[in-house]
Motif scaffolding. Structure first.
Motif, short mmCIF file in Angstrom:
data_model
loop_
_atom_site.label_atom_id
_atom_site.label_comp_id
_atom_site.label_asym_id
_atom_site.label_seq_id
_atom_site.Cartn_x
_atom_site.Cartn_y
_atom_site.Cartn_z
N THR A 418 0.83 -1.21 0.00
CA THR A 418 0.00 0.00 0.00
C THR A 418 0.86 1.26 0.00
O THR A 418 0.61 2.21 -0.75
CB THR A 418 -0.93 0.00 1.23
OG1 THR A 418 -1.81 -1.12 1.16
CG2 THR A 418 -1.74 1.28 1.30
N ILE A 419 1.89 1.25 0.83
CA ILE A 419 2.77 2.42 0.92
C ILE A 419 3.58 2.59 -0.36
O ILE A 419 3.75 3.71 -0.86
CB ILE A 419 3.69 2.29 2.15
CG1 ILE A 419 2.84 2.40 3.43
CG2 ILE A 419 4.78 3.35 2.14
CD1 ILE A 419 3.59 2.10 4.70
N ALA A 420 4.06 1.49 -0.92
CA ALA A 420 4.86 1.56 -2.15
C ALA A 420 4.03 2.14 -3.30
O ALA A 420 4.53 2.96 -4.09
CB ALA A 420 5.38 0.18 -2.52
N ARG A 421 2.79 1.75 -3.39
CA ARG A 421 1.93 2.23 -4.47
C ARG A 421 1.66 3.73 -4.36
O ARG A 421 1.40 4.40 -5.36
CB ARG A 421 0.61 1.47 -4.47
CG ARG A 421 0.73 0.03 -4.96
CD ARG A 421 -0.57 -0.73 -4.76
NE ARG A 421 -0.51 -2.07 -5.32
CZ ARG A 421 -1.43 -3.01 -5.11
NH1 ARG A 421 -2.49 -2.74 -4.34
NH2 ARG A 421 -1.29 -4.21 -5.66
N ALA A 422 1.71 4.25 -3.14
CA ALA A 422 1.40 5.67 -2.92
C ALA A 422 2.67 6.50 -2.71
O ALA A 422 2.58 7.64 -2.24
CB ALA A 422 0.48 5.81 -1.71
N ARG A 423 3.82 5.95 -3.06
CA ARG A 423 5.07 6.63 -2.75
C ARG A 423 5.16 8.02 -3.37
O ARG A 423 5.69 8.95 -2.77
CB ARG A 423 6.26 5.77 -3.19
CG ARG A 423 7.58 6.21 -2.57
CD ARG A 423 8.62 5.13 -2.66
NE ARG A 423 8.25 3.90 -1.98
CZ ARG A 423 8.34 3.71 -0.68
NH1 ARG A 423 8.75 4.68 0.11
NH2 ARG A 423 8.00 2.55 -0.16
N ARG A 424 4.64 8.19 -4.57
CA ARG A 424 4.71 9.48 -5.24
C ARG A 424 3.49 10.36 -4.98
O ARG A 424 3.45 11.51 -5.40
CB ARG A 424 4.88 9.28 -6.75
CG ARG A 424 6.17 8.54 -7.13
CD ARG A 424 6.28 8.39 -8.64
NE ARG A 424 7.44 7.60 -9.01
CZ ARG A 424 8.69 8.07 -9.09
NH1 ARG A 424 8.91 9.34 -8.83
NH2 ARG A 424 9.68 7.28 -9.45
N ALA A 425 2.50 9.81 -4.31
CA ALA A 425 1.27 10.56 -4.04
C ALA A 425 1.38 11.29 -2.70
O ALA A 425 2.13 10.88 -1.82
CB ALA A 425 0.08 9.62 -4.03
#
Length: 501
Positions: A418-425
């Motif tokens: 979850t955190i990796a997917r939102a790293r740039r957000a």
């Protein structure tokens, strides 16, 4: 069994964790209350978590040894089994908590005592028919349902979700993870009250020699030098509340238990005994802090800014005392234990709960975390419009008969993904109702840059060994055709409660 019409509570001085001294106190208490164990006798401690960082979070093994030996001392030939059983904190193997608390070694010292790790036992269905119930049935380990003489042996502690954790609250450990998490939200007080219909104790004893103030998993030591005993759960909790200056009827789960006929909170109707008066006990408890602090206040002055709105509007509450906010408070305290530089290392974060309507003052590069399914917010982050919708599912859609276990290692992978997917957000959402303490610890480690307690070498090996044993035992039972969960009527012991409410 029907709740006694003669509720009594005994307050005894106990200078230290001396198993033989405790044995004598408990033996005298049992005799004074006219109690003698019989049939299947089950003792339930509070072993929510244990280890070198958690010395005051659990019932001490010396208390357990004193209680077990005292029960043996007064028992007759009609006691067919003496056992100790527990389900510790979510995701932690109970075998690990038994080992690190000293209970495993203690049980080996006391002859003919059986151990039940509740998440390794068959789970059976208990029907509920009382008015105001959250569900028509709950599940509990078979040894609990079949107990004839039940001893509730909690720890005297504060709690960030329920103010205190004495006898009534100790019932959360009567369920495995998959069932405990159901309704562990803003209706937690009602859930605990519903669990009272599973079983009632004939005898209660609380470890208040060194109590735990302020928090639940990471409490501050508060010496009271008391062993408190009783024969009715509601009356027992009412006296414990009175000792620390809390009105028991303002603690939801205790008030509901009283309203449903499980006992009285009226101190005038409770017989008090022992060598310590209530006034003397209150003097000892002066300055004891309970755990009920809103998350916004809790994180003031730290690198984390918290924002909280109400949980789902249909529930008619303004704050989720039983779910994600309290878990976040416990998570940061765990990290502080493992990393003395936690607050210095922690990156600026913003955590949001419920239907929050105000601004979020996040600067450039500061991550915003929406915690839980009911998080709901609309605004702008880093100049970008953001709309986070409530995805909370009505509790009627969660059927205990179809509950599934959520593995700790699967949670680790899920949180990191979850955190990796939102790293740039500028934001991310941690799904769940509730999002457990373990998941929030993992999220704060990943986002905040602190040390990971799950990687602590001194405890990781013992944890992994206990985890693998747990999974192996349950797998072997499945191979042998023994179902883990059984719906429908089940055998009940004589500790089954009979109430008219």
């Amino acid at each position: 069994m029907k709740p006694t019409s003669d509720p009594r509570v005994i307050l005894r001085h106990c200078a230290a964790y001396d198993a033989e001294a405790i044995r004598a106190i408990v033996r005298e208490g049992l005799v004074e209350l006219g109690l003698r164990p019989f049939g299947r006798t089950l003792v339930k401690p509070n072993l929510v978590v244990a280890g070198r960082f958690y010395p005051h979070a659990h019932t001490r093994a010396e208390v357990g040894e004193g209680v077990l030996r005292a029960l043996r001392d007064v028992a007759g030939a009609d006691m067919t089994e003496l056992a100790v059983g527990e389900r510790c904190g979510i995701t932690i193997p109970t075998r690990s908590a038994f080992a690190q608390s000293g209970f495993a070694a203690m049980v080996r010292r006391v002859p003919n005592v059986k151990t039940y790790y509740f998440e390794e036992c068959r789970q059976v269905e208990i029907p509920l028919t009382h008015a105001g119930r959250l569900r028509d049935y709950v599940f509990t380990p078979e040894p609990v349902a079949r107990a004839d003489f039940f001893v509730n042996m909690p720890k005297f502690k504060a709690h960030p979700w329920t103010t205190v954790t004495f006898g009534t609250k100790n019932y959360i450990g009567l369920q495995d993870d998959r069932h405990r998490l159901i309704d562990h939200d803003h209706r937690l007080g009602e859930k605990i009250a519903d669990l009272q219909y599973i079983i009632q104790p004939q005898f209660l004893i609380i470890d208040a020699i060194i109590a735990g103030a302020g928090r639940m998993l990471t409490p501050r030591p508060f010496p009271l030098h008391l062993v408190i005993m009783g024969n009715n759960q509601v009356a027992f909790d009412a006296v414990c509340c009175a000792i620390i200056g809390v009105n028991a009827r303002e603690v939801e789960h205790i008030r509901l238990a009283e309203e449903r006929g499980f006992g009285t909170c009226d101190l005038a109707r409770i017989g008090l005994g022992g060598d310590v008066t209530l006034a003397q006990a209150r003097a000892r408890a002066a300055g004891f802090e309970v755990g009920l602090v809103r998350v916004e206040k809790y994180f003031e002055g730290t690198a984390i800014t918290a924002y909280a709105g109400p949980p789902p509007e249909a529930e008619q509450t303004d704050y989720c005392w039983g779910g994600c906010p309290g878990a976040t408070e416990e998570a940061i305290e765990i990290l502080r234990l493992y990393d003395t530089q936690c607050d210095a290392r922690m990156k600026r974060l913003h955590v949001v709960f419920g239907a929050y309507r105000g601004p979020i003052d996040a600067g450039p590069g500061e991550k915003v975390v929406f915690v839980g399914d009911c998080a709901n917010w609309e605004g702008a982050l880093a100049g970008t419009p953001v709309q986070v919708r409530n995805v909370y599912k009505d509790r009627a859609t969660r059927d205990p008969r179809h509950a599934r276990h959520s593995d700790i290692y699967a949670k680790m992978v899920s949180v990191r993904r979850t955190i990796a997917r939102a790293r740039r957000a500028p934001f991310l959402r941690l799904p769940g109702c509730p999002v457990s303490v373990a998941e929030q610890v993992l999220a704060l480690v990943e986002l905040g840059g602190t040390r990971n307690p799950f990687s602590d070498g001194r405890e990781a090996l013992a944890f992994t060994r206990a985890y693998l044993t747990w999974r192996l035992v349950t797998a072997l039972k499945r191979l042998l055709g023994r179902k883990y969960q059984v719906s429908g009527p089940c055998a009940r012991g004589r500790a089954r409660p009979e109430v008219n409410a």
